[in-house]
Write a protein that holds these residues in place. Structure first.
Motif, PDB file in Angstrom:
ATOM      1  N   ARG A  54       7.373 -41.980  -5.779  1.00 37.41           N
ATOM      2  CA  ARG A  54       7.893 -43.316  -5.513  1.00 37.41           C
ATOM      3  C   ARG A  54       6.864 -44.387  -5.182  1.00 37.41           C
ATOM      4  NH1 ARG A  54      10.964 -41.566   0.109  1.00 37.41           N
ATOM      5  NH2 ARG A  54      10.363 -43.443   1.232  1.00 37.41           N
ATOM      6  N   ALA A  60      -2.656 -44.404   5.710  1.00 35.01           N
ATOM      7  CA  ALA A  60      -3.175 -43.181   6.328  1.00 35.01           C
ATOM      8  C   ALA A  60      -1.996 -42.349   6.814  1.00 35.01           C
ATOM      9  CB  ALA A  60      -4.070 -43.561   7.499  1.00 35.01           C
ATOM     10  N   ARG A 250     -15.345 -51.547  13.063  1.00 32.72           N
ATOM     11  CA  ARG A 250     -15.281 -50.167  13.562  1.00 32.72           C
ATOM     12  C   ARG A 250     -15.130 -50.145  15.087  1.00 32.72           C
ATOM     13  NH1 ARG A 250     -16.796 -45.153  11.392  1.00 32.72           N
ATOM     14  NH2 ARG A 250     -16.816 -43.610  13.056  1.00 32.72           N
ATOM     15  N   ARG A 277      18.218 -39.484  12.578  1.00 29.43           N
ATOM     16  CA  ARG A 277      18.624 -38.087  12.312  1.00 29.43           C
ATOM     17  C   ARG A 277      19.519 -37.638  13.461  1.00 29.43           C
ATOM     18  NH1 ARG A 277      13.294 -37.784  10.190  1.00 29.43           N
ATOM     19  NH2 ARG A 277      12.386 -37.323  12.198  1.00 29.43           N
TER      20      ARG A 277
HETATM   21  C1  LIG Z   1       7.722 -48.547   3.575  1.00 30.48           C
HETATM   22  C2  LIG Z   1       7.537 -47.036   3.774  1.00 30.48           C
HETATM   23  C3  LIG Z   1       6.254 -46.589   3.137  1.00 30.48           C
HETATM   24  C4  LIG Z   1       8.703 -46.295   3.089  1.00 30.48           C
HETATM   25  O1  LIG Z   1       9.912 -46.612   3.750  1.00 30.48           O
HETATM   26  P1  LIG Z   1      11.215 -45.709   3.528  1.00 30.48           P
HETATM   27  O2  LIG Z   1      11.417 -45.525   2.087  1.00 30.48           O
HETATM   28  O3  LIG Z   1      12.297 -46.357   4.324  1.00 30.48           O
HETATM   29  O4  LIG Z   1      10.869 -44.282   4.112  1.00 30.48           O
HETATM   30  P2  LIG Z   1      10.650 -43.834   5.626  1.00 30.48           P
HETATM   31  O5  LIG Z   1      11.900 -43.234   6.132  1.00 30.48           O
HETATM   32  O6  LIG Z   1      10.040 -44.913   6.421  1.00 30.48           O
HETATM   33  O7  LIG Z   1       9.537 -42.732   5.446  1.00 30.48           O
HETATM   34  C5  LIG Z   1       9.811 -41.517   4.759  1.00 30.48           C
HETATM   35  C6  LIG Z   1       9.122 -40.407   5.510  1.00 30.48           C
HETATM   36  O8  LIG Z   1       7.705 -40.583   5.400  1.00 30.48           O
HETATM   37  C7  LIG Z   1       7.105 -40.588   6.673  1.00 30.48           C
HETATM   38  N1  LIG Z   1       5.985 -41.547   6.613  1.00 30.48           N
HETATM   39  C8  LIG Z   1       6.011 -42.780   6.105  1.00 30.48           C
HETATM   40  N2  LIG Z   1       4.808 -43.347   6.157  1.00 30.48           N
HETATM   41  C9  LIG Z   1       3.994 -42.433   6.728  1.00 30.48           C
HETATM   42  C10 LIG Z   1       2.627 -42.422   7.060  1.00 30.48           C
HETATM   43  N3  LIG Z   1       1.818 -43.481   6.788  1.00 30.48           N
HETATM   44  N4  LIG Z   1       2.117 -41.332   7.643  1.00 30.48           N
HETATM   45  C11 LIG Z   1       2.891 -40.261   7.902  1.00 30.48           C
HETATM   46  N5  LIG Z   1       4.220 -40.202   7.604  1.00 30.48           N
HETATM   47  C12 LIG Z   1       4.745 -41.278   7.024  1.00 30.48           C
HETATM   48  C13 LIG Z   1       8.195 -41.084   7.619  1.00 30.48           C
HETATM   49  O9  LIG Z   1       7.928 -40.647   8.914  1.00 30.48           O
HETATM   50  C14 LIG Z   1       9.426 -40.407   7.007  1.00 30.48           C
HETATM   51  O10 LIG Z   1       9.401 -39.055   7.430  1.00 30.48           O
HETATM   52  P3  LIG Z   1      10.767 -38.341   7.820  1.00 30.48           P
HETATM   53  O11 LIG Z   1      11.592 -38.345   6.589  1.00 30.48           O
HETATM   54  O12 LIG Z   1      11.366 -39.187   8.906  1.00 30.48           O
HETATM   55  O13 LIG Z   1      10.333 -36.994   8.278  1.00 30.48           O
HETATM   56  C15 LIG Z   1       7.573 -46.709   5.276  1.00 30.48           C
HETATM   57  O14 LIG Z   1       7.587 -45.318   5.431  1.00 30.48           O
HETATM   58  C16 LIG Z   1       6.406 -47.236   6.039  1.00 30.48           C
HETATM   59  O15 LIG Z   1       6.395 -48.402   6.378  1.00 30.48           O
HETATM   60  N6  LIG Z   1       5.442 -46.373   6.339  1.00 30.48           N
HETATM   61  C17 LIG Z   1       4.320 -46.693   7.173  1.00 30.48           C
HETATM   62  C18 LIG Z   1       3.306 -47.468   6.410  1.00 30.48           C
HETATM   63  C19 LIG Z   1       2.120 -47.739   7.274  1.00 30.48           C
HETATM   64  O16 LIG Z   1       2.229 -48.084   8.422  1.00 30.48           O
HETATM   65  N7  LIG Z   1       0.948 -47.606   6.693  1.00 30.48           N
HETATM   66  C20 LIG Z   1      -0.273 -47.801   7.403  1.00 30.48           C
HETATM   67  C21 LIG Z   1      -0.650 -46.554   8.093  1.00 30.48           C
HETATM   68  S1  LIG Z   1      -2.040 -46.767   9.138  1.00 30.48           S
HETATM   69  C22 LIG Z   1      -3.319 -46.855   8.082  1.00 30.48           C
HETATM   70  O17 LIG Z   1      -3.159 -46.770   6.915  1.00 30.48           O
HETATM   71  C23 LIG Z   1      -4.606 -47.019   8.768  1.00 30.48           C
HETATM   72  C24 LIG Z   1      -5.702 -47.072   8.080  1.00 30.48           C
HETATM   73  C25 LIG Z   1      -6.951 -47.279   8.799  1.00 30.48           C
HETATM   74  C26 LIG Z   1      -7.688 -46.001   8.830  1.00 30.48           C
HETATM   75  C27 LIG Z   1      -9.034 -46.282   9.348  1.00 30.48           C
HETATM   76  C28 LIG Z   1      -9.875 -45.106   9.154  1.00 30.48           C
HETATM   77  C29 LIG Z   1     -11.168 -45.362   9.811  1.00 30.48           C
HETATM   78  C30 LIG Z   1     -11.952 -44.153   9.730  1.00 30.48           C
HETATM   79  C31 LIG Z   1     -13.061 -44.195  10.699  1.00 30.48           C
HETATM   80  C32 LIG Z   1     -12.694 -43.588  11.996  1.00 30.48           C
HETATM   81  C33 LIG Z   1     -12.628 -42.109  11.933  1.00 30.48           C
HETATM   82  C34 LIG Z   1     -12.535 -41.576  13.310  1.00 30.48           C
HETATM   83  C35 LIG Z   1     -13.651 -40.632  13.517  1.00 30.48           C
HETATM   84  C36 LIG Z   1     -13.838 -40.407  14.938  1.00 30.48           C
HETATM   85  C37 LIG Z   1     -15.150 -40.955  15.412  1.00 30.48           C
HETATM   86  O18 LIG Z   1     -15.846 -41.646  14.677  1.00 30.48           O
HETATM   87  O19 LIG Z   1     -15.480 -40.671  16.551  1.00 30.48           O
END
Ligand SMILES: CC(C)(COP(=O)(O)OP(=O)(O)OC[C@H]1O[C@@H](n2cnc3c(N)ncnc32)[C@H](O)[C@@H]1OP(=O)(O)O)[C@@H](O)C(=O)NCCC(=O)NCCSC(=O)/C=C/CCCCCCCCCCCCC(=O)O
Length: 722
Positions: A54, A60, A250, A277
């Motif tokens: 989808r 992340a 960072r 749920r």
């Molecule tokens: C809009 C959606 C995508 C879809 O919506 P919908 O169709 O209504 O479905 P949902 O019911 O919401 O979701 C379905 C199921 O999926 C699960 N879900 C959804 N998104 C995620 C997700 N991102 N992660 C995990 N699970 C997810 C959800 O729980 C449902 O599960 P279940 O059926 O209930 O069991 C909608 O889902 C949505 O909006 N999702 C979230 C989108 C989002 O927020 N995205 C951003 C995520 S954060 C991100 O991406 C951050 C990025 C930055 C990373 C930086 C990395 C830096 C690295 C360096 C640091 C490393 C550390 C090292 C340590 C050190 O250095 O010391």
């Protein structure tokens, strides 16, 4: 988790991690390996990253934030993509969010289906786009747009993203074949300016002003949240040379990642989904029970609540028959509905055309008979059991056999209402929060005989009308008002003991509520609480007057009733706990008359006032409610702590960055919360709600830190097992 295949001279990396292709460890590893492999393969000229199912990756994997870090991080993966010698194209459909959009911005080209959406929702998780998203977005879309998108977290349509340079091309039809054609049109090497680190941020000349405007906006709209401020600082750093900006990003990201706010907001993300749920028993639960279709609806009562509910149903495309016996009230209700919809048009939330379409779906009526053929009725009349029983009895006679009968009661026992019908399995509470067309919560209340099908139908209806539905069991006040009653009662006692309304409200607003209890009281109207107290007195055979100090041995404050009797009903009369410039005005001013009323009340009652600390105000307001929350778990009225938190977040504006009252209790530590509740119980023996809940005592004295996921189970097992 990333399938690698070749189509002629193109390597296709297809992310396969349902449901949303989150960038979990295996996906990151798969992308990194795929890029390396494609670069080593002499036959490959370009690389496409695409999502299976989808969506393109929606970010992340949020569940990994609280686990030890594993494998290549998103920045390492992204840098590998950017430095690829062969052009990388992100082919986007569904929701390309967060880390997903960062991967796309590391790619050299972005092509998308017209239906796709992109965005950086990290701010809602208490984070910032920490894989260089804050550095790359301003380079394609400019400082102003980047600040707006990153601090709001809003999903941007593909068309808008194209206009702002985030996307290079929109396509229709088959995304992969369109992307393959696009790949075939590209030069073999990557042009300098397709690696975004080489491009300066746009809008640098006005950056300071843009930053100040954006900062003022987030301070106003997202007061108390730290993530939006760090987001802005990180975007501003995009003006610096790339590596320096990325270093600042960072640092700001790590500050957020380790903050309590991010943990709370990520908890909320999963709690909101968990709340939908539902489980009542092995037979009645979300997996086993299906909703019946609701194509037509009826609402009884054209007052403020009824009209708000009608608007909510109409906006979701459902036809509504609005029944109100009194023609004047009916007309007033219809005008209210028109006014609310016109307000949405004025705010550009809907077009005039959409408003007219909604209004065509509305049928005003004066007789219950007109509801004979609807699929679902919501009764929203005055909170009086007799009246509701009478209406449900009539509905049972009038409506077709399959009609589901809902009551918008905020406190009354659903079992009693259901007993007035011969279809108790089809009776359920649907408790909306005022204003019903704004507040996102729908507290669905099942009775002993409510069927699984009926529950499934109203839970489904909640989603259809874009509310957050939470299921609870019937009891007086259910979860929301049962807990809120403690909060409000403590607020009124704190006034008697030494606070003034604005002092109390200021503390709770600093805690994070949008309004303190007294401003909320003025907004709802002091007549509401007055009537509920009088009804309760009638039902329980006692009387309440402005001299009442105790009811059946329990401490009682009559201050609110004193204000009511003076005609101080709140905003609508221009005076309540505060004074207002005119009836209906919003800005509240401290009223010396109220101070006099409070001081006289205390003098007459022989109460010696004292200075009350911020800590005491917060503890007494929150811990009394939390204790009641544990009782709701104990009684099975709430089936899990997440449900209680979602109710407070969406029904009462509890600050999201504190997670909800139950999560907040877990962050304080249950032993500490329990100790303070014991202290207040000793201090205020005449308020029996301070008796610590058995469940809380069990959890707090178990000697170990029992996770929230086990609290509900603990309610049903004996102490020796803890
Ligand atoms: C809009 C959606 C995508 C879809 O919506 P919908 O169709 O209504 O479905 P949902 O019911 O919401 O979701 C379905 C199921 O999926 C699960 N879900 C959804 N998104 C995620 C997700 N991102 N992660 C995990 N699970 C997810 C959800 O729980 C449902 O599960 P279940 O059926 O209930 O069991 C909608 O889902 C949505 O909006 N999702 C979230 C989108 C989002 O927020 N995205 C951003 C995520 S954060 C991100 O991406 C951050 C990025 C930055 C990373 C930086 C990395 C830096 C690295 C360096 C640091 C490393 C550390 C090292 C340590 C050190 O250095 O010391």
């Amino acid at each position: 988790m990333v399938d690698y295949r070749t189509v002629k001279s193109v390597a296709v990396l297809e992310v396969n991690n349902p449901p949303v292709n989150a960038l979990s460890y295996n996906v990151r590893q798969g992308l990194q390996d795929g890029i390396e492999r494609a670069n080593k393969d002499k036959e490959i000229k370009s690389i496409i990253i695409i999502g299976k199912g989808r969506t393109y990756p929606a970010g992340a994997d949020i569940s990994e934030f609280s686990k030890p870090h594993k494998g290549p991080n998103l920045i390492e993966v992204g840098l590998g993509i950017e430095s690829s010698r062969k052009p990388v194209i992100s082919a986007i459909h569904g929701t390309c969010l967060g880390g997903g959009l960062e991967i796309a911005l590391f790619s050299h080209y972005r092509i998308a289906l017209e239906s796709a959406k992109v965005g950086f929702p990290e701010v809602a998780l208490g984070l910032l786009p920490g894989a260089h998203g804050t550095q790359r977005l301003p380079r394609v879309a400019g400082m102003a747009f980047a600040m707006e998108i990153i601090t709001s977290g809003r999903h941007v349509s593909a068309r808008e993203a194209l206009q702002h340079g985030i996307l290079d091309k929109l396509v229709k039809g088959n995304l992969l074949s369109e992307s393959l054609d696009f790949a075939a049109s590209l030069p073999f090497s990557v042009p300098h300016n397709r690696r975004l680190r080489n491009v300066p941020a746009k809008g640098a000349e006005n950056a300071d002003r843009i930053f100040e405007v954006a900062l003022n906006k987030v301070k106003q709209k997202q007061n108390g949240f730290i993530a939006p401020i760090n987001c802005l600082k990180a975007v501003k750093a995009a003006l610096l040379p790339y590596e320096e900006g990325a270093k600042i990003e960072r640092e700001l990201f790590m500050e957020l990642l380790t903050s309590g706010q991010a943990k709370a907001q990520q908890y909320v993300f999963f709690a909101e989904r968990a709340a939908t749920r539902w489980y009542v028993s092995n037979e009645k639960n979300q997996k086993k029970c299906s909703a019946v279709p609701v194509k037509t609806t009826g609402v009884i009562g054209a007052g403020t609540m009824g009209s708000g509910i009608v608007v909510t149903l109409l906006r979701a495309g459902l036809p509504v028959i609005l029944v109100e016996q009194d023609s004047q009230n009916l007309e007033r209700g219809v005008n209210m509905i028109k006014g609310i919809l016109q307000g949405s048009v004025n705010l550009k939330r809907m077009t005039s055309q959409q408003m007219n379409k909604c209004l065509q779906q509305l049928t005003p009526a004066q007789s219950l008979d007109s509801l004979h053929n609807v699929d679902l009725v919501i009764e929203a009349v005055f909170e009086n059991l007799k009246l509701k029983e009478e209406i449900f009895g009539k509905l049972d006679e009038i409506c077709k056999q399959q009609t589901i009968l809902c009551s918008n009661t905020s406190t009354l026992d659903i079992d009693k209402i259901a007993r007035a019908t011969k279809r108790p399995d089809k009776v359920i509470g649907t408790h909306f929060f005022a204003p019903a067309f704004v507040m996102p919560l729908l507290e669905n209340v099942y009775g002993t005989k409510t069927s699984g099908e009926t529950i499934a139908t109203v839970m489904n209806l909640g989603k259809t009308i874009r509310k957050i539905p939470v299921l609870v069991k019937t009891c007086h006040g259910f979860v929301a008002n049962r807990m809120l009653a403690r909060y409000q009662t403590e607020a009124s006692f704190l006034l008697e003991e030494g606070c003034l309304p604005h002092e109390y409200d200021q503390v709770m607003e600093e805690f994070g509520f949008p309004m303190g209890a007294f401003k909320v009281g003025d907004l709802s109207g002091l007549d509401i609480g007055y009537r509920i107290r009088q009804e309760l007195a009638k039902a329980n055979g006692y009387t309440v007057t402005t001299d009442t100090r105790y009811i059946q041995g329990e401490r009682f404050s009559s201050l609110a009733d004193k204000l009511y009797e003076l005609g101080r009903l709140g905003r609508k009369t221009g005076k309540g706990w505060y004074k207002y410039d005119r009836p209906g005005a919003k800005e509240a001013f401290v009223d010396p008359d109220v101070t006099d009323i409070i001081l006289k009340h205390c003098k007459d009652a022989g109460i010696i006032r004292r200075k009350i600390s911020t800590q005491e105000i917060v503890e007494r307001s929150m811990y009394s409610s939390i204790n009641e929350g544990f009782r709701c778990l104990e009684d099975g009225v709430a089936s899990k702590p997440e449900d209680i938190d979602v109710i407070w977040l969406h029904g009462f504006g509890f600050p999201r960055y504190r997670g909800g009252p139950m999560y907040y209790a877990s962050t304080i530590g249950l032993a500490e919360v329990y100790d303070r509740i014991c202290y207040y119980h000793k201090t205020f023996p005449e308020s029996s709600y301070w008796v610590p809940s058995d469940l809380l005592r069990k959890l707090a004295t178990s000697g170990r830190n029992i996770p929230m996921s086990d609290w509900s189970t603990a309610a049903t097992v004996n102490k020796s097992r803890l």
